[in-house]
Design a protein around this motif. Sequence first.
Motif, mmCIF file in Angstrom:
data_model
loop_
_atom_site.group_PDB
_atom_site.id
_atom_site.type_symbol
_atom_site.label_atom_id
_atom_site.label_comp_id
_atom_site.label_asym_id
_atom_site.label_seq_id
_atom_site.Cartn_x
_atom_site.Cartn_y
_atom_site.Cartn_z
ATOM 1 N N LEU A 38 0.860 -1.161 0.202
ATOM 2 C CA LEU A 38 -0.040 0.065 0.072
ATOM 3 C C LEU A 38 0.821 1.259 -0.012
ATOM 4 C CD1 LEU A 38 -3.067 -0.333 2.399
ATOM 5 C CD2 LEU A 38 -3.048 -0.394 -0.236
ATOM 6 N N ASP A 39 2.042 1.218 -0.686
ATOM 7 C CA ASP A 39 2.791 2.325 -0.752
ATOM 8 C C ASP A 39 2.257 3.239 -1.866
ATOM 9 O OD1 ASP A 39 4.516 4.350 -0.885
ATOM 10 O OD2 ASP A 39 6.616 2.902 -0.870
ATOM 11 N N PRO A 40 1.756 4.205 -1.853
ATOM 12 C CA PRO A 40 1.218 5.145 -2.948
ATOM 13 C C PRO A 40 2.238 5.468 -3.777
ATOM 14 C CG PRO A 40 1.340 6.491 -0.981
ATOM 15 C CD PRO A 40 1.968 5.111 -0.422
ATOM 16 N N ARG A 41 3.449 5.852 -3.536
ATOM 17 C CA ARG A 41 4.692 5.948 -4.604
ATOM 18 C C ARG A 41 5.249 4.725 -5.125
ATOM 19 N NH1 ARG A 41 4.766 11.407 -3.638
ATOM 20 N NH2 ARG A 41 4.020 12.216 -1.627
ATOM 21 N N ALA A 42 5.063 3.703 -4.605
ATOM 22 C CA ALA A 42 5.796 2.563 -5.125
ATOM 23 C C ALA A 42 5.243 2.249 -6.584
ATOM 24 C CB ALA A 42 5.656 1.335 -4.403
ATOM 25 N N ASN A 43 6.070 1.734 -7.568
ATOM 26 C CA ASN A 43 5.669 1.235 -9.019
ATOM 27 C C ASN A 43 6.074 -0.258 -8.892
ATOM 28 O OD1 ASN A 43 7.350 4.109 -9.151
ATOM 29 N ND2 ASN A 43 5.505 4.078 -10.748
ATOM 30 N N ASP A 44 4.929 -0.780 -9.206
ATOM 31 C CA ASP A 44 4.931 -2.362 -9.350
ATOM 32 C C ASP A 44 4.989 -2.728 -10.983
ATOM 33 O OD1 ASP A 44 4.970 -4.953 -9.384
ATOM 34 O OD2 ASP A 44 3.092 -5.225 -8.384
ATOM 35 N N LEU A 45 6.209 -2.800 -11.677
ATOM 36 C CA LEU A 45 6.346 -3.010 -12.975
ATOM 37 C C LEU A 45 5.488 -4.405 -13.300
ATOM 38 C CD1 LEU A 45 9.988 -2.030 -13.694
ATOM 39 C CD2 LEU A 45 7.686 -0.568 -13.678
ATOM 40 N N ALA A 46 5.329 -5.157 -12.386
ATOM 41 C CA ALA A 46 4.487 -6.631 -12.964
ATOM 42 C C ALA A 46 2.940 -6.262 -12.952
ATOM 43 C CB ALA A 46 5.025 -7.588 -11.944
ATOM 44 N N ALA A 47 2.541 -5.090 -12.441
ATOM 45 C CA ALA A 47 1.157 -4.916 -12.224
ATOM 46 C C ALA A 47 0.968 -3.618 -12.955
ATOM 47 C CB ALA A 47 0.813 -5.111 -10.840
ATOM 48 N N ILE A 48 0.860 -3.269 -14.114
ATOM 49 C CA ILE A 48 0.636 -2.078 -14.791
ATOM 50 C C ILE A 48 -0.804 -1.979 -15.252
ATOM 51 C CG2 ILE A 48 1.292 -0.527 -16.713
ATOM 52 C CD1 ILE A 48 4.280 -1.200 -16.178
ATOM 53 N N GLY A 49 -1.381 -0.859 -15.033
ATOM 54 C CA GLY A 49 -2.767 -0.722 -15.552
ATOM 55 C C GLY A 49 -3.934 -2.185 -15.350
ATOM 56 N N GLY A 59 -7.279 -1.860 -8.296
ATOM 57 C CA GLY A 59 -6.478 -1.494 -9.416
ATOM 58 C C GLY A 59 -5.204 -0.950 -9.160
ATOM 59 N N THR A 60 -4.396 -0.636 -10.570
ATOM 60 C CA THR A 60 -3.425 0.048 -10.546
ATOM 61 C C THR A 60 -3.229 0.944 -11.753
ATOM 62 O OG1 THR A 60 -2.240 -1.611 -11.988
ATOM 63 C CG2 THR A 60 -1.841 -2.041 -9.479
ATOM 64 N N THR A 61 -2.395 1.896 -11.504
ATOM 65 C CA THR A 61 -2.464 3.107 -12.641
ATOM 66 C C THR A 61 -1.636 2.621 -13.877
ATOM 67 O OG1 THR A 61 -0.403 4.218 -11.559
ATOM 68 C CG2 THR A 61 -2.642 4.705 -10.672
#
Length: 307
Positions: A38-49, A59-61
């Motif tokens: 639940l880190d609002p600034r973390a980027n999960d490259l395996a879960a995009i969109g 969901g994810t951005t």
Amino acid sequence: MRLSLLRGWKVRTGLAVLGFFVLLALAGPLLTAAVPGLDPRANDLAAIGLPPGPGHWLGTTQFGQDVLAQTVEGARGSLFVGFLSAAIGTGLAILVGLPAGYFGGRTDAWLNFLSNLFIVMPVLPLILIVAGYMQGTGLWVIALVIGFFGWSGGARTIRAQAMSVSNRDFVAAMRTLGEPHHRLLFHEVLPHLTGWIAAMFLHGVIGGVMAEAGLAFLGISDSSAISWGTMIQAAQQQSAVLRGMWWWFVPPGLCIALVATAATLVNFGVDELANPKLRTARRSVVRRAERTTAPDTAPDTAGSDAR
């Protein structure tokens, strides 16, 4: 008065929703730090969109950031701007409108001129210019700018109400007895304006949240800050509507709508309590409803008398 205020369903519903979002804003950083993922600034490259699912409930951005975490974090930024701008605007309205309505004369003329000057100013272009010139300075500046340019209408209302209360018999009698002006202002006139001030503050909260979202949507905001407005602005920049990523912009938009609705409900309840005309109308409606729903016992009484 407090008990009468809390009995209304509008006030209770509005306070419950506002309390939830205020608690979410205060406990949001603790929640996002305690819950993994639940880190609002973390980027999960395996879960995009990704759409809402078990791993990411909202969901994810497009950048792989969790929408739920950003919504929780955004409550802190949006409500901070809303409450701070409302407090600044309400405070300035009281400082200008209260002495103008009480003292009258030259004081009223100068302060009323100042209020009229801010009323005729094109507020939105000025906010855009000032906020754009001070871009990147954070939510503090956004709240200060919104509050500084949003007090004039409230000052006119406070002036009119203070003028009405100052001309009443009890204030004139205490003035004749030699009571100092500061005591009359803050102990006699100001308490009669609490309903108007509360309504003004709640209206300022709604305006502050909406203005922050609008400025962020136009790109005039701190890009590093997270608020509901910056979430909607990021979704607009990445064409979330065209891509069908509704989970990116619907949660912050729904939160803004819920906060505005809750503040409006509380405002309605405060207005019903503070406005004598609405109180009288409400009591008459209740009495009429009781007469309509009450059983008609007249025929039974007449029949028993005949027997």
